[in-house]
Enzyme design. Structure first.
Site, PDB file in Angstrom:
ATOM      1  N   PRO A 162       0.824  -1.220   0.000  1.00 55.07           N
ATOM      2  CA  PRO A 162       0.000   0.000   0.000  1.00 55.07           C
ATOM      3  C   PRO A 162       0.856   1.268   0.000  1.00 55.07           C
ATOM      4  O   PRO A 162       0.355   2.356  -0.229  1.00 55.07           O
ATOM      5  CB  PRO A 162      -0.825  -0.107   1.285  1.00 55.07           C
ATOM      6  CG  PRO A 162      -0.287  -1.235   2.053  1.00 55.07           C
ATOM      7  CD  PRO A 162       0.613  -2.040   1.185  1.00 55.07           C
TER       8      PRO A 162
ATOM      9  N   GLU B  47       1.111  -8.416   8.362  1.00 59.34           N
ATOM     10  CA  GLU B  47       1.388  -6.979   8.452  1.00 59.34           C
ATOM     11  C   GLU B  47       2.263  -6.507   7.292  1.00 59.34           C
ATOM     12  O   GLU B  47       2.555  -5.316   7.175  1.00 59.34           O
ATOM     13  CB  GLU B  47       2.086  -6.644   9.777  1.00 59.34           C
ATOM     14  CG  GLU B  47       1.175  -6.697  10.986  1.00 59.34           C
ATOM     15  CD  GLU B  47      -0.056  -5.822  10.846  1.00 59.34           C
ATOM     16  OE1 GLU B  47       0.070  -4.678  10.386  1.00 59.34           O
ATOM     17  OE2 GLU B  47      -1.148  -6.291  11.189  1.00 59.34           O
TER      18      GLU B  47
ATOM     19  N   ARG C 149      -3.805  -7.545 -21.041  1.00 61.73           N
ATOM     20  CA  ARG C 149      -4.723  -7.124 -22.110  1.00 61.73           C
ATOM     21  C   ARG C 149      -4.093  -6.126 -23.064  1.00 61.73           C
ATOM     22  O   ARG C 149      -4.634  -5.856 -24.130  1.00 61.73           O
ATOM     23  CB  ARG C 149      -6.063  -6.636 -21.560  1.00 61.73           C
ATOM     24  CG  ARG C 149      -6.029  -5.391 -20.745  1.00 61.73           C
ATOM     25  CD  ARG C 149      -7.336  -5.245 -19.975  1.00 61.73           C
ATOM     26  NE  ARG C 149      -8.511  -5.139 -20.836  1.00 61.73           N
ATOM     27  CZ  ARG C 149      -8.818  -4.062 -21.540  1.00 61.73           C
ATOM     28  NH1 ARG C 149      -8.050  -2.992 -21.506  1.00 61.73           N
ATOM     29  NH2 ARG C 149      -9.895  -4.038 -22.293  1.00 61.73           N
TER      30      ARG C 149
ATOM     31  N   ASP D 275     -10.146   2.539 -24.797  1.00 63.97           N
ATOM     32  CA  ASP D 275     -10.438   2.352 -23.378  1.00 63.97           C
ATOM     33  C   ASP D 275     -10.237   3.623 -22.567  1.00 63.97           C
ATOM     34  O   ASP D 275      -9.462   4.490 -22.947  1.00 63.97           O
ATOM     35  CB  ASP D 275      -9.500   1.291 -22.777  1.00 63.97           C
ATOM     36  CG  ASP D 275     -10.048  -0.109 -22.911  1.00 63.97           C
ATOM     37  OD1 ASP D 275     -11.254  -0.246 -23.159  1.00 63.97           O
ATOM     38  OD2 ASP D 275      -9.263  -1.054 -22.756  1.00 63.97           O
TER      39      ASP D 275
HETATM   40  N1  SAH Z   1       0.365  -3.190   7.567  1.00 65.49           N
HETATM   41  C1  SAH Z   1       0.452  -2.796   6.215  1.00 65.49           C
HETATM   42  C2  SAH Z   1      -0.577  -3.505   5.369  1.00 65.49           C
HETATM   43  C3  SAH Z   1      -0.264  -4.936   5.137  1.00 65.49           C
HETATM   44  S1  SAH Z   1      -1.454  -5.676   4.140  1.00 65.49           S
HETATM   45  C4  SAH Z   1       0.213  -1.288   6.111  1.00 65.49           C
HETATM   46  O1  SAH Z   1      -0.544  -0.759   6.917  1.00 65.49           O
HETATM   47  O2  SAH Z   1       0.744  -0.674   5.211  1.00 65.49           O
HETATM   48  C5  SAH Z   1      -0.667  -7.163   3.673  1.00 65.49           C
HETATM   49  C6  SAH Z   1      -0.146  -7.224   2.262  1.00 65.49           C
HETATM   50  O3  SAH Z   1      -1.197  -6.974   1.361  1.00 65.49           O
HETATM   51  C7  SAH Z   1       0.912  -6.208   1.921  1.00 65.49           C
HETATM   52  O4  SAH Z   1       2.190  -6.671   2.283  1.00 65.49           O
HETATM   53  C8  SAH Z   1       0.778  -6.106   0.409  1.00 65.49           C
HETATM   54  O5  SAH Z   1       1.511  -7.106  -0.263  1.00 65.49           O
HETATM   55  C9  SAH Z   1      -0.696  -6.353   0.201  1.00 65.49           C
HETATM   56  N2  SAH Z   1      -1.450  -5.113  -0.013  1.00 65.49           N
HETATM   57  C10 SAH Z   1      -2.311  -4.519   0.855  1.00 65.49           C
HETATM   58  N3  SAH Z   1      -2.839  -3.408   0.344  1.00 65.49           N
HETATM   59  C11 SAH Z   1      -2.313  -3.257  -0.896  1.00 65.49           C
HETATM   60  C12 SAH Z   1      -2.469  -2.275  -1.918  1.00 65.49           C
HETATM   61  N4  SAH Z   1      -3.251  -1.223  -1.778  1.00 65.49           N
HETATM   62  N5  SAH Z   1      -1.760  -2.449  -3.057  1.00 65.49           N
HETATM   63  C13 SAH Z   1      -0.946  -3.501  -3.219  1.00 65.49           C
HETATM   64  N6  SAH Z   1      -0.749  -4.464  -2.284  1.00 65.49           N
HETATM   65  C14 SAH Z   1      -1.426  -4.342  -1.122  1.00 65.49           C
END
Ligand code: SAH
Length: 243
Positions: free
Chosen positions: A90, A117, A154, A169
């Protein structure tokens, strides 16, 4: 041919979505290759543990660096160093169509899925880029990996039957796409715009362009403000909206 390689603790989560419909066909036709690498196979010790409690305390578990990095290194070695390794997070750069286009030019994309996490911070040193699919939190990177494989695949020539549908698109020219209609002509009192049945291709094209401009202006002012409108576009927008 592009190779997508997903590194995950849950291979089963991705097998079905990456085998159905368009992606399944593209794989059978040899247009794309999809590999799923189980991170757990790179963990050592009897119990193949891949997560541990966080230093400093706090909630949740953290993915240990050794198996993730070993899996990344195996993928890099097998790709003869052509791999571009993306960590899903994220915190990463938020995916946009422009980035999707750049990724489609790669030979081998490795998508590293976190869980719990997230991964140990030091894993970042072993990837080329961190990518987020939006400002929200998933419980794992697997749905994000699916989204990236789908969006990139795609754009590979031959994957979508009609290539013109890709160039029209949303986002391809900074605009949202025009609306689509199909039969029936009248649905619960809602009519198909008559211009679409006029057979006049130039008029249809103008109508679609105008609708794309209006939609973008009304739904995505952030995108609209970045457009440099031509004189023709300005004229289209100023036309009487009831026409
Ligand atoms: N504790 C972290 C969130 C971990 S979520 C924080 O607050 O930032 C667990 C996993 O989900 C992450 O390691 C990632 O690989 C994936 N993930 C979660 N949200 C994502 C997003 N918006 N984009 C891409 N991968 C995501």
């Amino acid at each position: 041919m592009i190779v997508f390689e997903v590194l995950t603790l849950f291979p089963g989560m991705l097998e079905a979505p990456l085998s159905a419909s368009l992606l399944g066909k593209a794989r059978s036709a040899g247009l794309i290759e999809v590999r799923i690498r189980d991170i757990r196979e790179y963990s050592t010790g009897k119990h193949r543990v891949c997560d541990d409690t966080p230093y400093g305390g706090g909630a949740g578990m953290v993915m240990k660096p050794e198996p993730v990095v070993a899996a990344i290194e195996a993928a890099r070695a097998e790709s003869m160093a052509t791999a571009r390794v993306l960590l899903l997070s994220p915190r990463g750069n938020v995916l946009k169509q422009e980035k999707v286009r750049a990724l489609a030019a790669e030979e081998h994309l490795v998508l590293v899925c976190g869980r719990y996490e997230g991964v140990d911070e030091r894993v970042r040193q072993f990837v080329d880029e961190e990518i987020s699919i939006g400002d929200f939190v998933l419980s794992g990177g697997e749905p994000a990996a699916w989204i990236i494989v789908d969006a990139v695949a795609r754009l590979i020539p031959g994957v979508v039957g009609n290539e013109a549908s890709i160039t029209a698109d949303s986002f391809s020219d900074g605009l949202l796409e025009h609306p689509h209609y199909t039969r029936p002509q009248s649905f619960r009192g809602l009519e198909v715009p008559s211009i679409l049945m006029s057979g006049d291709h130039a008029k249809v094209a103008r109508w679609r362009r105008r609708q794309a401009l209006l939609r973008t202006r009304d739904s995505r002012p952030d995108l609209f403000s970045k457009l440099s409108l031509s004189e023709a576009d300005r004229l289209l927008l100023s036309e009487d909206e009831t026409k």
